[in-house]
Design an enzyme around this catalytic site. Structure first.
Site, PDB file in Angstrom:
ATOM      1  N   THR A 158       0.863  -1.187   0.000  1.00 26.83           N
ATOM      2  CA  THR A 158       0.000   0.000   0.000  1.00 26.83           C
ATOM      3  C   THR A 158       0.899   1.236   0.000  1.00 26.83           C
ATOM      4  OG1 THR A 158      -0.233  -0.249   2.397  1.00 26.83           O
ATOM      5  CG2 THR A 158      -2.035  -1.065   1.029  1.00 26.83           C
ATOM      6  N   LYS A 210       4.056  -6.896   4.012  1.00 25.34           N
ATOM      7  CA  LYS A 210       3.755  -5.502   3.709  1.00 25.34           C
ATOM      8  C   LYS A 210       3.512  -4.772   5.010  1.00 25.34           C
ATOM      9  CE  LYS A 210       0.434  -3.338   3.506  1.00 25.34           C
ATOM     10  NZ  LYS A 210      -0.144  -2.304   4.461  1.00 25.34           N
ATOM     11  N   THR A 241       1.700  -7.433  13.087  1.00 20.98           N
ATOM     12  CA  THR A 241       1.834  -6.008  12.881  1.00 20.98           C
ATOM     13  C   THR A 241       1.580  -5.596  11.442  1.00 20.98           C
ATOM     14  OG1 THR A 241       3.621  -6.209  14.493  1.00 20.98           O
ATOM     15  CG2 THR A 241       3.310  -4.068  13.540  1.00 20.98           C
ATOM     16  N   ASN A 279      -0.056  11.034   6.694  1.00 17.13           N
ATOM     17  CA  ASN A 279      -1.232  10.496   7.360  1.00 17.13           C
ATOM     18  C   ASN A 279      -2.361  11.518   7.496  1.00 17.13           C
ATOM     19  OD1 ASN A 279      -0.798   7.579   8.355  1.00 17.13           O
ATOM     20  ND2 ASN A 279       1.165   8.603   8.669  1.00 17.13           N
ATOM     21  N   SER A 322      -7.370  11.170   1.098  1.00 14.21           N
ATOM     22  CA  SER A 322      -7.758  12.162   0.070  1.00 14.21           C
ATOM     23  C   SER A 322      -7.187  11.816  -1.294  1.00 14.21           C
ATOM     24  CB  SER A 322      -7.266  13.549   0.496  1.00 14.21           C
ATOM     25  OG  SER A 322      -5.854  13.570   0.612  1.00 14.21           O
TER      26      SER A 322
END
Length: 385
Positions: free
Chosen positions: A148, A170, A181, A380, A385
């Site tokens: 991601t 990832k 995690t 973050n 957005s």
């Protein structure tokens, strides 16, 4: 070859439009056997995504045929529609592979609260294309498909006496412990039963992923999975297998730390001479989660007072006025007071080592974290957005 380094596994990574960038976004990993052993650990967050709720049921009998992972949507807090999407993902995979849906794990990662008919259609399309693309060389694409905000894919391999462990991971944000995690898939061709796989995995995650505390934020989708095919035909020495697995998980944890969102320093906080291992972990984690300390490291400021202030909030057994602190090899605090001048500490390298000697016992633990940067806040603040 990552997850396909071990014999008996095929994988694929495909693009179906879940990511706006057009990059790979659905991965499939299949265990061709002869054994179909699986073990997994999951986030400790009470707020769990639909794939976690599904996978917790699947793993109960220790049998796993395949795992499907998508990036570009967490499928978390999407109600009954989201759970049905997870169920349909497993059913579609099972149909194409000729196995039971109850033996298919599902993982998702991305924005929480996202998931609609378009998302479902793309995931199911990814299953169709992913199964069609399965190969023994598909591990690299699979590792890319689960990324991601990661800037690089993360893989690791260990080869021992005729058996192999391969893995992909990832994770770059929301890195805090809770059995796992991030999303990690580990494969091995060693001969293990479900109980042995589960015990080895839990022992490995306890000293690796559970001690990565990059930003103190626990995700809803975390899962670490171990699949064993037995294709090597070799029953490993269990101590040797556990050591290799822990070493591999430690490497992946460090790779996740090095790719943490916006970080400019990778910080290892080692606590020595604690009364118990739990005390050592608690002391180290208190510093790893202290924003004042993390901001100081970002500014290359060896502010050891913030270390003492942080560990003073714990219930660990120690005397703060008989504690020593080193930063990058320089003892800046001894017996709770100043030692070497701060000017002797160089915090400009990315790697930062903090050593805390609490002089209360014989136990040691190391917690991995990162500094708190402008880039982390910016990334973050604009994530959705």
């Amino acid at each position: 070859m990552t997850v396909t380094a071990a014999k008996g596994f095929e994988a694929a990574g495909v693009a179906v439009g879940l990511k706006s960038t057009g990059k790979l976004d659905v991965a499939v990993v299949v265990n061709r056997g002869p054994d179909k052993v699986g073990a997994a650990v999951f986030t400790g967050n009470r707020a769990k995504a639909n794939p976690i709720l599904w996978s917790q049921q699947v793993i109960a009998d220790g049998v796993v045929e395949a795992i499907v992972l998508n990036s570009g949507g967490a499928n978390c807090f999407t109600g009954s529609f989201g759970f049905q999407t997870t169920h349909q993902t497993a059913e579609k995979t099972a149909e194409l592979l000729g196995v039971s849906a109850a033996d298919v794990l599902v993982c998702s990662t991305g924005l929480i609260g996202s998931g609609d008919e378009v998302f479902r259609a793309k995931v199911l399309d990814g299953v169709q294309k992913g199964v069609a693309a399965l190969s023994a060389d598909g591990g690299t694409d699979a590792a890319s498909a689960i990324m991601t905000t990661d800037t690089v894919s993360k893989t690791a391999v260990r080869q021992r006496d005729g058996w192999t462990i391969g893995a992909m991971a990832k994770g770059a944000g929301m890195l805090a412990p809770g059995l796992a995690t991030m999303l990690v898939v580990i494969t091995t061709d060693a001969v293990l039963d479900a109980a042995q796989a589960d015990a080895a995995l839990r022992a490995a995650t306890r000293v690796s992923f559970d001690r990565l505390d990059s930003d103190g934020c626990m995700s809803t989708n975390d899962q670490v999975t171990l699949l064993a095919s037995g294709a090597s035909g070799i029953v490993p020495d269990l101590d040797a297998f556990r050591a290799a697995l822990a070493d591999l998980c430690g490497e992946l944890a460090r790779k996740l730390q090095a790719d943490a969102e916006g970080a400019s320093h990778d910080i290892a906080i080692e606590v020595r001479h604690a009364a118990s291992e739990a005390d050592a972990v608690e002391v180290g984690r208190s510093v790893a989660r202290n924003n004042l300390f993390k901001a100081a490291v970002f500014g290359n400021d060896p502010n050891w007072g913030r270390v003492l202030a942080a560990i003073g909030t714990t219930n660990a057994e120690f005397d703060p006025y008989d504690t020593d602190v080193w930063m990058n090899g320089v003892r800046v605090c001894t017996a709770g007071g100043p030692d070497a001048p701060r000017e002797q500490v160089d915090l400009t390298p990315r790697a930062v080592e903090v050593l805390i000697d609490v002089k209360a016992g014989t136990h040691t633990a190391t917690i991995l974290t990162n500094d708190l940067t402008h880039d982390y806040v910016h990334e973050n603040s604009a994530y959705s957005s």
